[in-house]
Design an enzyme around this catalytic site. Structure first.
Site, PDB file in Angstrom:
ATOM      1  N   ARG A 225     -22.724  16.990  -3.281  1.00 48.62           N
ATOM      2  CA  ARG A 225     -22.057  18.222  -3.554  1.00 48.62           C
ATOM      3  C   ARG A 225     -23.320  19.391  -2.888  1.00 48.62           C
ATOM      4  O   ARG A 225     -24.676  19.101  -3.084  1.00 48.62           O
ATOM      5  CB  ARG A 225     -22.046  18.692  -4.927  1.00 48.62           C
ATOM      6  CG  ARG A 225     -20.698  17.974  -5.636  1.00 48.62           C
ATOM      7  CD  ARG A 225     -19.268  18.675  -4.844  1.00 48.62           C
ATOM      8  NE  ARG A 225     -17.914  18.222  -5.518  1.00 48.62           N
ATOM      9  CZ  ARG A 225     -17.293  17.149  -4.646  1.00 48.62           C
ATOM     10  NH1 ARG A 225     -17.808  16.649  -3.885  1.00 48.62           N
ATOM     11  NH2 ARG A 225     -16.181  16.719  -5.314  1.00 48.62           N
ATOM     12  N   HIS A 273     -16.878  18.219   4.874  1.00 44.40           N
ATOM     13  CA  HIS A 273     -16.246  17.370   3.831  1.00 44.40           C
ATOM     14  C   HIS A 273     -15.247  16.519   3.854  1.00 44.40           C
ATOM     15  O   HIS A 273     -14.286  16.361   3.327  1.00 44.40           O
ATOM     16  CB  HIS A 273     -15.663  18.574   2.758  1.00 44.40           C
ATOM     17  CG  HIS A 273     -15.575  18.050   1.115  1.00 44.40           C
ATOM     18  ND1 HIS A 273     -16.128  18.868   0.093  1.00 44.40           N
ATOM     19  CD2 HIS A 273     -15.493  16.991   0.562  1.00 44.40           C
ATOM     20  CE1 HIS A 273     -15.898  18.038  -1.154  1.00 44.40           C
ATOM     21  NE2 HIS A 273     -15.546  16.901  -0.649  1.00 44.40           N
TER      22      HIS A 273
END
Ligand code: NDP
Ligand code: OXD
Length: 310
Positions: A225, A273
């Site tokens: 993250r 992502h």
């Protein structure tokens, strides 16, 4: 008949509707899967953080919220969520992450860029990289994904250290934990892979002080993250040569704003992502297995610890 609410983006509905219904049928469950069940009649919620449900309070009958994502940082603190929250642990997700991490690790380990971008007629010096056993790799977070990635790299011969919150024993990895363990895990590491969840404890875990512990010219690979890394400290470490390159798949703000310094920095590779995507066929089986568990009085799998935040 069970009422299962699907709360995710429209595109996900197109992808998941058929695999979920097939998995319900295979499991012998009589289910009405819909995007608009009334809250008070909903037995389970199949959930993505970018879907429409944000207030769980009216879902008084709901037995569990089943996330299609592995990371749950955007929902774990939701005060209206009193139902059990299960996150996704899926062999396809793990396989995808192993492939992405291995690919990017080998890119940096072998110095592939020099030749991919150097097709200019110059026969360059034949520089051999060290063999994998001489390349210390550290994986921060050795849960479902980090442990599998670490073991895949260890099977290629890399010297892999894994770090976690609690003491662990992952075959093939040198396992460390806690604050002292983190210092040892980072000191002189040449490649660092971050596969920690986003929690208050992991925020900015790679800050200036810790980046300075790594071997000069180390590589960072972050599919975990964005907030795990202090962006400004990373740019500074790249500028000074302390970090040779950072391959980043996740960011504090996604999509990464067009004016963010990472886009223009020659030492950064941005991927959107995509390190590991949830595959509907396998994810559907896992969701349905958990519903079957709920219906037969067995404990749910992969229940998020709300205190720990993951
Ligand atoms: P897990 O929960 O299985 O593993 C998390 C690991 O992090 C565990 O080893 C855990 O320690 C460790 N950890 C958590 N908090 C701390 C802490 N404070 N200090 C030290 N270690 C800590 O998660 P997954 O492996 O399934 O997923 C990891 C993350 O990967 C997800 O949370 C998500 O953010 C990200 N992800 C990214 C994707 C992408 O495409 N980019 C796709 C899927 C996931 P312990 O073992 O002691 O509990
Ligand atoms: C996830 C992700 O958490 O895609 O599943 O990042």
């Amino acid at each position: 008949m069970l009422k299962v609410l699907f709360s995710a983006k429209s595109r996900a509905w197109d992808e998941y509707q058929a695999p979920l219904n097939a998995a319900f049928a295979k499991a012998g469950l009589d289910v009405d899967l819909s995007r608009d069940h009334p809250p008070a009649e909903t037995d389970y919620i199949v959930f993505a953080p970018n879907g429409p449900v944000t207030d769980f309070a009216p879902y008084t009958r709901t037995k569990a919220v089943l996330s299609l994502w592995a990371g749950v940082e955007t929902v774990v603190d939701n005060p209206t969520l009193t139902q059990p929250l299960c996150r996704l642990v899926d062999t396809s997700l793990t396989q995808g992450m192993v492939e992405w991490v291995t690919g990017h690790t080998l890119r940096h380990h072998l110095g592939m860029d020099a030749h991919i971008h150097g097709q200019d007629g110059i026969w360059r010096d034949q520089i051999s990289p060290p063999l994998a056993p001489k390349r210390p790799v550290t994986v921060l977070g050795i849960g479902a994904l980090g442990a599998a990635c670490g073991q895949a790299l260890a099977s290629l011969g890399f010297a892999v250290t894994g770090w976690s919150r609690s003491a662990k024993n992952v075959p093939g990895l040198h396992c460390l934990h806690g604050d002292d363990g983190l210092r040892t895990a980072l000191t002189d590491a040449q490649i660092v892979i971050t596969l920690l969840p986003q929690t208050p404890q992991t925020k900015d875990i790679l800050n200036a002080e810790r980046l300075a512990l790594l071997a000069k010219g180390a590589f960072i690979i972050n599919p975990g993250r964005g907030p795990l890394i202090d962006d400004a400290a990373l740019v500074q470490a790249l500028d000074s040569g302390q970090i040779a390159h950072a391959t980043l798949d996740v960011f504090r703000v996604e999509p990464l704003p067009v004016d963010h310094p990472f886009w223009a920095h020659p030492g950064v590779t941005v991927t959107p992502h995509i390190a590991a995507t949830t595959r509907p066929e396998t994810a559907a089986e896992i969701i349905v297995d958990n519903i079957q568990r709920g219906e037969t009085g067995r404990p749910f799998l992969n229940v998020v610890d709300r205190g720990l935040g993951y």
